[in-house]
Motif scaffolding. Structure first.
Motif, PDB file in Angstrom:
ATOM      1  N   HIS B 118       6.822  48.007  14.405  1.00 12.55           N
ATOM      2  CA  HIS B 118       7.340  48.126  15.785  1.00 12.55           C
ATOM      3  C   HIS B 118       8.757  47.590  15.927  1.00 12.55           C
ATOM      4  CE1 HIS B 118       5.253  44.251  15.414  1.00 12.55           C
ATOM      5  NE2 HIS B 118       6.118  43.795  16.294  1.00 12.55           N
ATOM      6  N   GLU B 119       9.207  46.762  15.012  1.00 11.45           N
ATOM      7  CA  GLU B 119      10.583  46.252  15.094  1.00 11.45           C
ATOM      8  C   GLU B 119      11.483  47.070  14.175  1.00 11.45           C
ATOM      9  OE1 GLU B 119      11.127  42.041  14.773  1.00 11.45           O
ATOM     10  OE2 GLU B 119       9.496  41.591  16.162  1.00 11.45           O
ATOM     11  N   GLU B 120      12.661  47.410  14.675  1.00 12.82           N
ATOM     12  CA  GLU B 120      13.548  48.324  13.963  1.00 12.82           C
ATOM     13  C   GLU B 120      14.961  47.729  13.980  1.00 12.82           C
ATOM     14  OE1 GLU B 120      15.177  52.599  15.364  1.00 12.82           O
ATOM     15  OE2 GLU B 120      13.045  52.245  15.765  1.00 12.82           O
ATOM     16  N   LEU B 121      15.568  47.611  12.798  1.00  3.98           N
ATOM     17  CA  LEU B 121      16.937  47.068  12.711  1.00  3.98           C
ATOM     18  C   LEU B 121      17.920  48.110  13.243  1.00  3.98           C
ATOM     19  CD1 LEU B 121      18.191  44.416  11.444  1.00  3.98           C
ATOM     20  CD2 LEU B 121      18.927  45.892   9.558  1.00  3.98           C
ATOM     21  N   ILE B 122      18.885  47.680  14.066  1.00  4.92           N
ATOM     22  CA  ILE B 122      19.888  48.634  14.570  1.00  4.92           C
ATOM     23  C   ILE B 122      21.296  48.123  14.276  1.00  4.92           C
ATOM     24  CG2 ILE B 122      18.458  49.707  16.352  1.00  4.92           C
ATOM     25  CD1 ILE B 122      19.746  47.804  18.379  1.00  4.92           C
ATOM     26  N   ASP B 123      22.208  49.076  14.084  1.00  4.88           N
ATOM     27  CA  ASP B 123      23.609  48.715  13.805  1.00  4.88           C
ATOM     28  C   ASP B 123      24.391  48.637  15.117  1.00  4.88           C
ATOM     29  OD1 ASP B 123      23.972  51.308  14.614  1.00  4.88           O
ATOM     30  OD2 ASP B 123      24.521  52.071  12.616  1.00  4.88           O
ATOM     31  N   ALA B 124      25.680  48.372  14.974  1.00  4.01           N
ATOM     32  CA  ALA B 124      26.535  48.184  16.148  1.00  4.01           C
ATOM     33  C   ALA B 124      26.551  49.430  17.031  1.00  4.01           C
ATOM     34  CB  ALA B 124      27.947  47.815  15.712  1.00  4.01           C
ATOM     35  N   THR B 125      26.539  50.608  16.408  1.00  3.14           N
ATOM     36  CA  THR B 125      26.615  51.859  17.172  1.00  3.14           C
ATOM     37  C   THR B 125      25.366  52.036  18.044  1.00  3.14           C
ATOM     38  OG1 THR B 125      27.782  52.765  15.283  1.00  3.14           O
ATOM     39  CG2 THR B 125      27.049  54.330  16.955  1.00  3.14           C
ATOM     40  N   GLU B 126      24.201  51.835  17.434  1.00  3.03           N
ATOM     41  CA  GLU B 126      22.963  51.995  18.189  1.00  3.03           C
ATOM     42  C   GLU B 126      22.834  50.897  19.252  1.00  3.03           C
ATOM     43  OE1 GLU B 126      21.034  54.270  18.677  1.00  3.03           O
ATOM     44  OE2 GLU B 126      18.996  53.584  19.134  1.00  3.03           O
ATOM     45  N   LEU B 127      23.290  49.702  18.896  1.00  7.10           N
ATOM     46  CA  LEU B 127      23.258  48.610  19.882  1.00  7.10           C
ATOM     47  C   LEU B 127      24.087  48.996  21.109  1.00  7.10           C
ATOM     48  CD1 LEU B 127      22.554  45.725  20.798  1.00  7.10           C
ATOM     49  CD2 LEU B 127      24.567  44.919  19.556  1.00  7.10           C
ATOM     50  N   ARG B 128      25.284  49.526  20.856  1.00  2.14           N
ATOM     51  CA  ARG B 128      26.194  49.932  21.940  1.00  2.14           C
ATOM     52  C   ARG B 128      25.574  51.062  22.768  1.00  2.14           C
ATOM     53  NH1 ARG B 128      28.251  45.850  20.856  1.00  2.14           N
ATOM     54  NH2 ARG B 128      29.369  46.285  18.965  1.00  2.14           N
ATOM     55  N   ARG B 129      24.821  51.945  22.073  1.00  2.00           N
ATOM     56  CA  ARG B 129      24.184  53.059  22.793  1.00  2.00           C
ATOM     57  C   ARG B 129      23.082  52.517  23.729  1.00  2.00           C
ATOM     58  NH1 ARG B 129      20.120  56.611  22.976  1.00  2.00           N
ATOM     59  NH2 ARG B 129      18.846  55.550  21.422  1.00  2.00           N
ATOM     60  N   VAL B 143      15.440  46.405  17.680  1.00  2.00           N
ATOM     61  CA  VAL B 143      14.848  46.972  18.888  1.00  2.00           C
ATOM     62  C   VAL B 143      13.354  47.160  18.684  1.00  2.00           C
ATOM     63  CG1 VAL B 143      15.285  49.398  18.219  1.00  2.00           C
ATOM     64  CG2 VAL B 143      15.006  48.811  20.629  1.00  2.00           C
ATOM     65  N   SER B 144      12.600  46.949  19.759  1.00  2.00           N
ATOM     66  CA  SER B 144      11.182  47.316  19.787  1.00  2.00           C
ATOM     67  C   SER B 144      11.061  48.305  20.940  1.00  2.00           C
ATOM     68  CB  SER B 144      10.319  46.071  20.009  1.00  2.00           C
ATOM     69  OG  SER B 144       8.965  46.453  20.122  1.00  2.00           O
ATOM     70  N   ARG B 145      10.947  49.593  20.575  1.00  2.00           N
ATOM     71  CA  ARG B 145      11.178  50.641  21.570  1.00  2.00           C
ATOM     72  C   ARG B 145      10.047  50.814  22.584  1.00  2.00           C
ATOM     73  NH1 ARG B 145      15.956  53.271  19.897  1.00  2.00           N
ATOM     74  NH2 ARG B 145      16.325  53.002  17.667  1.00  2.00           N
ATOM     75  N   ARG B 146       8.835  50.406  22.214  1.00  2.00           N
ATOM     76  CA  ARG B 146       7.724  50.564  23.158  1.00  2.00           C
ATOM     77  C   ARG B 146       7.602  49.390  24.129  1.00  2.00           C
ATOM     78  NH1 ARG B 146       3.324  53.795  22.640  1.00  2.00           N
ATOM     79  NH2 ARG B 146       1.743  52.173  22.549  1.00  2.00           N
ATOM     80  N   ASP B 147       8.470  48.395  23.978  1.00  2.00           N
ATOM     81  CA  ASP B 147       8.432  47.235  24.869  1.00  2.00           C
ATOM     82  C   ASP B 147       8.986  47.588  26.250  1.00  2.00           C
ATOM     83  OD1 ASP B 147       7.559  45.953  22.627  1.00  2.00           O
ATOM     84  OD2 ASP B 147       9.130  44.419  22.591  1.00  2.00           O
ATOM     85  N   GLY B 148       8.810  46.680  27.165  1.00  2.00           N
ATOM     86  CA  GLY B 148       9.326  46.906  28.512  1.00  2.00           C
ATOM     87  C   GLY B 148       9.113  45.689  29.374  1.00  2.00           C
ATOM     88  N   ALA B 149       8.780  45.940  30.642  1.00  2.00           N
ATOM     89  CA  ALA B 149       8.604  44.839  31.590  1.00  2.00           C
ATOM     90  C   ALA B 149       7.681  45.302  32.709  1.00  2.00           C
ATOM     91  CB  ALA B 149       9.951  44.415  32.160  1.00  2.00           C
ATOM     92  N   ALA B 150       7.080  44.353  33.382  1.00  2.00           N
ATOM     93  CA  ALA B 150       6.213  44.641  34.523  1.00  2.00           C
ATOM     94  C   ALA B 150       6.428  43.580  35.583  1.00  2.00           C
ATOM     95  CB  ALA B 150       4.754  44.668  34.082  1.00  2.00           C
ATOM     96  N   ILE B 151       5.768  43.746  36.726  1.00  2.00           N
ATOM     97  CA  ILE B 151       5.903  42.762  37.804  1.00  2.00           C
ATOM     98  C   ILE B 151       4.705  41.819  37.730  1.00  2.00           C
ATOM     99  CG2 ILE B 151       6.088  42.428  40.298  1.00  2.00           C
ATOM    100  CD1 ILE B 151       7.444  45.163  40.424  1.00  2.00           C
ATOM    101  N   PRO B 152       4.957  40.561  37.375  1.00  2.00           N
ATOM    102  CA  PRO B 152       3.865  39.674  36.971  1.00  2.00           C
ATOM    103  C   PRO B 152       2.762  39.451  38.009  1.00  2.00           C
ATOM    104  CG  PRO B 152       6.015  38.681  36.517  1.00  2.00           C
ATOM    105  CD  PRO B 152       6.275  39.935  37.262  1.00  2.00           C
TER     106      PRO B 152
END
Lengths: 482, 374
Positions: B118-129, B143-152
């Motif tokens: 689930h964890e993926e290394l990203i370079d400067a370009t992807e970070l900027r994107r 990045v962990s792409r399936r992560d997110g946030a909710a209202i606790p």
């Protein structure tokens, strides 16, 4: 008096820090400084006086009778302070007050775009009152404002609303303001009185005290001045501001009949309630005052809050008016000085005796006014679903009622998570009381059982840059040296 | 949903997201449940946390539980009839320099060897994107792409409501005073009388050490008050949640424009008064990190700051699983400021363990025995 014009001029720690330079804060600061203590009086306005004596030293309104003789009494309070050694910081916002771990307090302040943490041994909050929120359909339209806001413009800048002006609501200040604005040249086309007729029944037992009180003469004078010249309409049971981009009229219901009065400005006023944001955020206990029908910090005879070392003087701890506020400031200051060991209990008591006698006199008759001018249920908990209640987050009465009943939300803090009401920059100042009324109404319980928002510092916003540049507090520096 | 029954199959102590989730999953398995909460559901850590739904940067011992939970977050509305404000825009760990990025690489390689992807290394370009507003100095991240946030609080109350709708008896405003053995049952004594059940779950958060001590399993629980602050609405400029490794920061912009700033700086918790005191000097450090990383934020008005009362264990890992000492006692606390995401899955796994005696989701390294067997 030492004027503080930049935040690095603050010479902490202070024996006593006082927040708010209205009558309570001015009197408290003067009294404590006269007794030899180091005092900081911080106030967010550019000049002393608070709301009631706003701009009393700087107002451009030169004709004394426009604002009335009571207004000018504020000058003496300022005069007294200037003769002391108290530090007075205008334009200074106190955004946090919290107990430190050594029995004192840490205050977060901002002045001139810079923030700082300072310490003080005792705190007196004299943050005064705010107008009770008065949500009606259309109250967010340009041209609708509170009567108090119009009074600020008059006192500080000599301005009156332009065009046809309607004043609506109830309470003694409504008559005062109508009179002041009329004297200053406003075109007041109607004064719409929302006082519920049946309030006379509940207020009647308190009438004898009122008849022996200083309020009586003042009130009669105000009424005579305002009623003589202005078009009064009583028994108003519903109001709605009309207009698309700005207010163009107000729809009024009286005796079952509805009419629309064209206007360019609508001033709303439903009395004042304690401004509790700072005391609440500091953790001071509060209760629902059923006579004044508002949340009020809980204080003892010396105006000490539930947190030892924090006192709340003036209208911030219950509405009593300007005269009583100054006396309460005086009394709170004496107790703070006693707590710091500079007065014995006996000395404190004898110093306070004259102020206490005056205080009792100044508050006589208050109960009658509170009961008579208690706003009607229909204005406290607006029946029209589309009425906006939380202006910051645009939450309507209908949404609040629906969420309270459908999701079983029983208190305002839970409501925040669903609708965000009270989570904007005003931190519930303009929606808190109404949100509580609506939830209480849905569940058939009292506002007291519904509770109030837990408020959070900063009670007034500070910028990220200000916070990022916050210098370490003296206490933190000392801790490192040790 | 409070009936008059004083006994049930399970008593859950604590109405945080964990207690409510366990109550729901027990009810879904047909067990009768009484949940006892001293305030209201989500009053403390579960209701006032940053709302991060994060698999990123978790300790390996927690990852199986976290994975189980993430599957539930992605169908949360089906589970609790409320979307809980869940949004999935990923979480990004920003590397502040090359050394930091090297550590990120080591971590991702290690997870890959363990079979976690689930964890993926990203370079400067992807970070900027992903995070256009980030300072130019940052060379990449994870990045962990399936992560997110909710209202606790909304999420916690949704679990409570759903549990109640399936028959769970939710008792809010009731304080547990003592837990004692009573024949085959546990007797949970409260301010409103005693309740009986053969099985109990200790999900009492920052107060769980008192329940554990009653049961003869004292734990070194630290009561902490992690602080958060939020700004007025800013123009939309960032979608994922951003965290750092070297400095403490958790950073998220909501759809309404407000920006939540946290990272685990601690205020002072006064748990017996349900109160916290903020430490503004530490919040200033927190603000300085944002000032460095996101120049766009420098003029943002901070409108509120607060702290929740929470339990932290010495190893920053939860206490999860059956008691080491008693039949019928289960612990689920000490989530050490990262328990919100785990709530849905931990409740499901706990209910499975209670109902069947075991679960396929490994919980090695989380049991209470690590503190009590010395």
């Amino acid at each position: 008096m030492i004027a503080i014009n930049a935040i690095d001029q603050l010479a902490e720690p202070y024996d006593i820090a006082i927040v708010g330079a209205g009558p309570a804060g001015l009197a408290a600061a003067a009294r404590a400084a006269e007794l030899g203590l180091s005092v900081l009086l911080a106030d967010e306005n550019p000049a002393p006086g608070g709301q009631i004596y706003r701009a009393v030293t700087t107002t451009p309104v030169a004709k004394r009778d426009v604002l009335g003789e009571d207004y000018w009494k504020g000058g003496a309070l300022v005069e007294r302070l200037t003769k002391t050694t108290a530090s007075y910081a205008p334009g200074c916002t106190v955004w946090s007050v919290a107990p430190d771990e050594e029995g004192g307090f840490e205050l977060g302040l901002s002045l001139g775009g810079r923030a700082r943490l300072i310490s003080a041994g005792q705190i007196i909050l004299a943050t005064g009152a705010q107008e009770r929120p008065f949500p009606i359909p259309g109250w967010t339209l340009p041209g609708v404002m509170t009567a108090g806001a119009a009074q600020i413009a008059l006192k500080s800048s000599g301005l009156v609303p332009s065009g046809r002006t309607v004043i609506a609501g109830c309470g003694p200040l409504l008559y005062l303001l109508a009179g002041q604005l009329a004297a200053a040249g406003a075109d007041i086309v109607a004064v719409l009185d929302t006082t519920p007729r049946r309030n006379w029944l509940s207020a009647l037992p308190a009438l004898p005290d009122f008849l022996r009180s200083p309020y009586l003469a003042k009130g009669l004078k105000l009424m005579a001045a305002a009623r003589g010249k202005l078009s009064f309409r009583t028994g108003v049971t519903a109001l709605a501001a009309q207009g698309a981009d700005k207010v163009t009229g107000v729809t009024v219901t009286r005796g079952g009949k509805t009419e629309t009065i064209a206007c360019d400005a609508l001033l709303l006023h439903h009395g004042v309630i304690p401004g509790i944001n700072l005391s609440n955020a500091a953790g001071c206990a509060q209760h629902f005052d059923t006579v004044q029908h508002c949340w009020t910090p809980t204080v003892d005879d010396w105006f000490a809050s539930s947190i030892p070392g924090i006192a709340i003087a003036g209208d911030g701890a219950g509405i009593g008016g300007a005269e009583s506020a100054a006396l309460r400031g005086e009394i709170a200051a004496l107790d703070a000085v006693r707590r710091l060991g500079h007065l014995t209990e006996g000395q404190r008591d004898s110093h306070a005796a004259p102020a206490r006698a005056e205080l009792a006199r100044s508050l006589r008759g208050r109960r009658f006014l509170d009961l008579l001018y208690r706003p009607a249920e229909t204005f406290l908990a607006p029946p029209a679903n589309e009425t906006i209640i939380c202006r910051c987050e645009e939450v309507t009465a209908g949404q609040i009622r629906d969420t309270a009943s459908r999701l079983g939300v029983t208190g305002p803090n839970q409501m925040k998570a669903f609708l965000r009401c009270g989570m904007g920059p005003c931190q519930g100042r303009l929606c808190g009381p109404t949100v509580v009324e609506l939830i209480a109404q849905v569940h058939g319980v009292s506002p007291a059982d519904t509770g109030y928002y837990r408020l959070r510092p900063p009670v007034k916003p500070i910028t990220l840059a200000e916070l990022a540049a916050l210098p370490p507090s003296e206490a933190a520096v000392k801790a490192v040296v040790r | 949903m409070s009936g008059d029954a004083r006994s049930a199959d399970i008593i859950v102590i604590g109405g945080g997201i964990h207690g409510c989730s366990t109550a729901l999953h027990c009810a879904m398995r047909g067990l009768s449940v009484i949940l006892i909460e001293k305030d209201h559901a989500g009053r403390h850590a579960s209701g006032v946390n940053a709302g991060g739904v994060r698999q990123l940067a978790r300790h390996v011992a927690e990852i199986p539980l976290s994975n189980a939970s993430m599957a539930l977050w992605h169908r949360i509305a089906d589970l609790v009839d409320d979307d809980c404000g869940f949004t999935c825009d990923g979480q990004v760990l920003v590397a502040e320099d090359d050394e930091d990025l090297g550590n990120c690489r080591t971590r991702v390689d290690d997870l890959t060897l363990r079979g976690f992807h689930h964890e993926e290394l990203i370079d400067a370009t992807e970070l900027r994107r992903l995070v256009p507003a980030v300072s130019d100095a940052c060379p990449g991240g994870v990045v962990s792409r399936r992560d997110g946030a909710a209202i606790p609080l909304r999420a916690t109350q949704a679990f409570k409501r759903k549990a109640a709708s399936l028959g769970a008896d939710i008792r809010e405003g009731v304080r547990v005073t003592r837990v004692v053995r009573d024949g085959a049952n546990w007797r949970v004594e409260t301010g409103e009388g005693a309740f009986l059940a053969p099985r109990i779950v200790n999900a009492a958060g920052a107060w769980a050490d008192r329940i554990a001590a009653d049961l003869g399993e004292p734990v070194p629980l630290d009561v902490i008050a992690p602080m958060l602050m939020i700004t007025a609405a800013m123009p939309a400029f960032i979608k994922p949640v951003v965290i750092l490794r070297k400095r403490k920061l958790s950073f998220k912009q909501f759809a309404n424009g407000t920006v939540l700033i946290g990272g685990g700086y601690l205020g002072r918790a006064i748990r017996d008064e349900n109160r916290t005191v903020l430490d503004w000097s530490k919040l200033a450090t927190n603000a300085k990190t944002v000032w460095d990383l996101f120049p766009i934020m420098r003029g943002a008005p901070i409108t509120r700051a607060w702290a929740g009362i929470e339990a932290r264990m010495p190893d920053d890992l939860p206490v999860f699983g059956p008691s080491a000492k008693h039949e019928g006692v289960f612990h689920q606390f000490g989530f050490s400021a990262h328990g919100f995401q785990l709530g849905p899955g931990a409740g499901a796994v706990m209910a499975e363990i209670i109902a069947t005696g075991s679960s396929n989701v490994p919980i090695d390294g989380l049991q209470i025995s690590r503190f009590t067997h010395h």
